[in-house]
Design a protein around this motif. Structure first.
Motif, PDB file in Angstrom:
ATOM      1  N   ARG A 215       0.829  -1.219   0.000  1.00  0.00           N
ATOM      2  CA  ARG A 215       0.000   0.000   0.000  1.00  0.00           C
ATOM      3  C   ARG A 215       0.857   1.261   0.000  1.00  0.00           C
ATOM      4  N   ALA A 216       1.926   1.247   0.796  1.00  0.00           N
ATOM      5  CA  ALA A 216       2.783   2.424   0.950  1.00  0.00           C
ATOM      6  C   ALA A 216       3.837   2.541  -0.154  1.00  0.00           C
TER       7      ALA A 216
ATOM      8  N   ALA B 227       3.778   1.901  -9.265  1.00  0.00           N
ATOM      9  CA  ALA B 227       2.508   1.172  -9.371  1.00  0.00           C
ATOM     10  C   ALA B 227       1.358   2.127  -9.101  1.00  0.00           C
ATOM     11  N   SER B 228       0.288   1.962  -9.853  1.00  0.00           N
ATOM     12  CA  SER B 228      -0.878   2.818  -9.623  1.00  0.00           C
ATOM     13  C   SER B 228      -2.125   1.951  -9.537  1.00  0.00           C
ATOM     14  N   TRP B 229      -2.964   2.299  -8.596  1.00  0.00           N
ATOM     15  CA  TRP B 229      -4.249   1.634  -8.437  1.00  0.00           C
ATOM     16  C   TRP B 229      -5.180   2.614  -7.766  1.00  0.00           C
TER      17      TRP B 229
ATOM     18  N   SER C  28     -11.779  -2.018  -6.115  1.00  0.00           N
ATOM     19  CA  SER C  28     -11.684  -0.786  -6.894  1.00  0.00           C
ATOM     20  C   SER C  28     -13.092  -0.380  -7.306  1.00  0.00           C
ATOM     21  N   PRO C  29     -13.234   0.799  -7.888  1.00  0.00           N
ATOM     22  CA  PRO C  29     -14.560   1.207  -8.370  1.00  0.00           C
ATOM     23  C   PRO C  29     -15.141   0.236  -9.402  1.00  0.00           C
TER      24      PRO C  29
END
Length: 133
Positions: free
Chosen positions: A26-27, A68-70, A99-100
């Protein structure tokens, strides 16, 4: 031996490693993530890329994790721990990405080894996606 007869401290320590995987992912904490690996580790990514040895895992992680992107949340949960020996555990993890667009599930298997200093490290890991039925 299974989790019913295993040392509670080892179960807790293994759970902490999995929690640290979640936190560092996450970080985007590359070095924190890499600190969890045994020097002779083997890692297979969720896309099937095989990474053999710490240096290869580190090179890959340093190239992908920081960028990384999410747009969702990822969680990791230990669902089963099987002790193969007192110092070797097979750990089944439920990885859930929300996610959406919906949820995506992974089912990593971490083979972890207990070091002389008592730390548990990731030694051989396979990250597998779960196909929607």
């Amino acid at each position: 031996m299974d989790t019913r007869t295993a040392d509670t401290a080892d179960i807790k320590a293994i759970g902490q490693v999995v929690a640290t995987v979640e936190r560092t992912q996450r970080a985007k904490d590359t070095e924190g993530f890499l600190a969890l690996f045994h020097p002779d580790a083997l890692w297979t990514t969720g896309h099937g890329k095989v990474l053999i040895g710490f240096d290869t895992i580190a090179e890959f992680t340093r190239s992908v994790l920081p960028t990384a992107s999410w747009d969702g949340e990822i969680t990791y949960e230990v669902v089963h721990t099987q002790f193969l020996r007192p110092d070797v555990a097979a750990v089944k993890v439920r990885q859930l990405y929300r996610s959406p667009e919906g949820e995506t599930e992974g089912a990593p298997l971490y083979i972890m080894t207990k070091q002389d200093d008592g730390r548990w490290l990731l030694h051989a890991c396979q990250n597998t996606g779960v196909q929607a039925e």
